[in-house]
Design a protein around this motif. Structure first.
Motif, mmCIF file in Angstrom:
data_model
loop_
_atom_site.group_PDB
_atom_site.id
_atom_site.type_symbol
_atom_site.label_atom_id
_atom_site.label_comp_id
_atom_site.label_asym_id
_atom_site.label_seq_id
_atom_site.Cartn_x
_atom_site.Cartn_y
_atom_site.Cartn_z
ATOM 1 N N ASP A 22 0.721 -1.159 -0.161
ATOM 2 C CA ASP A 22 -0.217 0.120 -0.010
ATOM 3 C C ASP A 22 1.000 1.422 -0.187
ATOM 4 N N ARG A 89 -2.354 -0.048 8.254
ATOM 5 C CA ARG A 89 -2.870 -0.002 6.688
ATOM 6 C C ARG A 89 -4.443 0.578 7.457
ATOM 7 N N GLN A 90 -5.381 -0.029 7.435
ATOM 8 C CA GLN A 90 -6.861 -0.216 7.531
ATOM 9 C C GLN A 90 -6.948 1.385 8.276
ATOM 10 N N HIS A 123 -5.199 1.496 2.191
ATOM 11 C CA HIS A 123 -6.113 0.358 1.964
ATOM 12 C C HIS A 123 -6.901 -0.036 1.236
#
Length: 142
Positions: A22, A89-90, A123
């Motif tokens: 990502d 990341r989320q 993400h």
């Protein structure tokens, strides 16, 4: 295989040619690496990123809805804060989407779209958020 993001051998060619990463998070890793080569620096930079955009979104939501800040903070820290350090990341993507949707409610739809695209680079699951403005619009039809 190299450890993802942390300890990355950084150059611009890697940034554009490497697959299955990502890129937004990779950029945060690079920023963290500018301050320190310790992997813990990434945790600090990520959490600052998440908190900044969450608080910006909260500020905008408060101007649209009668929102109690203390209630939000209690629920956020009790329910979501510790998960944000495991799903980094989320949560980067979610904080951008939270802030973006608060701007969407203030009729700043172009900025919302830009933040939606930016969240995708943290993400890919952020694409699921595309349904939220549609749902919001449909729920407000008379």
């Amino acid at each position: 295989m190299r450890t993802m993001y942390i300890g990355w051998v950084w150059n611009i060619k890697d940034f554009f040619t490497i697959e299955n990463v990502d890129r937004g998070f990779l950029l945060l890793a690079y920023i963290a690496h500018l301050f320190s080569s310790d992997p813990q620096a990434l945790l600090i930079v990520v959490e600052l990123f998440v908190m900044i955009f969450t608080l910006l979104g909260l500020y905008n939501f408060k101007s649209v809805y009668d929102l109690k800040l203390s209630t939000f903070f209690v629920f956020y820290w009790l329910i979501l804060f510790f998960f944000s350090e495991n799903f980094m990341r989320q949560y980067c993507a979610m904080s951008l989407l939270f802030y973006g949707f608060s701007l969407y409610l203030k009729e700043k739809k172009i900025i919302y779209i830009v933040l939606q695209v930016a969240a995708y680079f943290f993400h890919t699951s952020s694409l699921l958020f595309l349904i939220i403005p549609v749902y919001y619009y449909l729920s407000n039809l008379k």
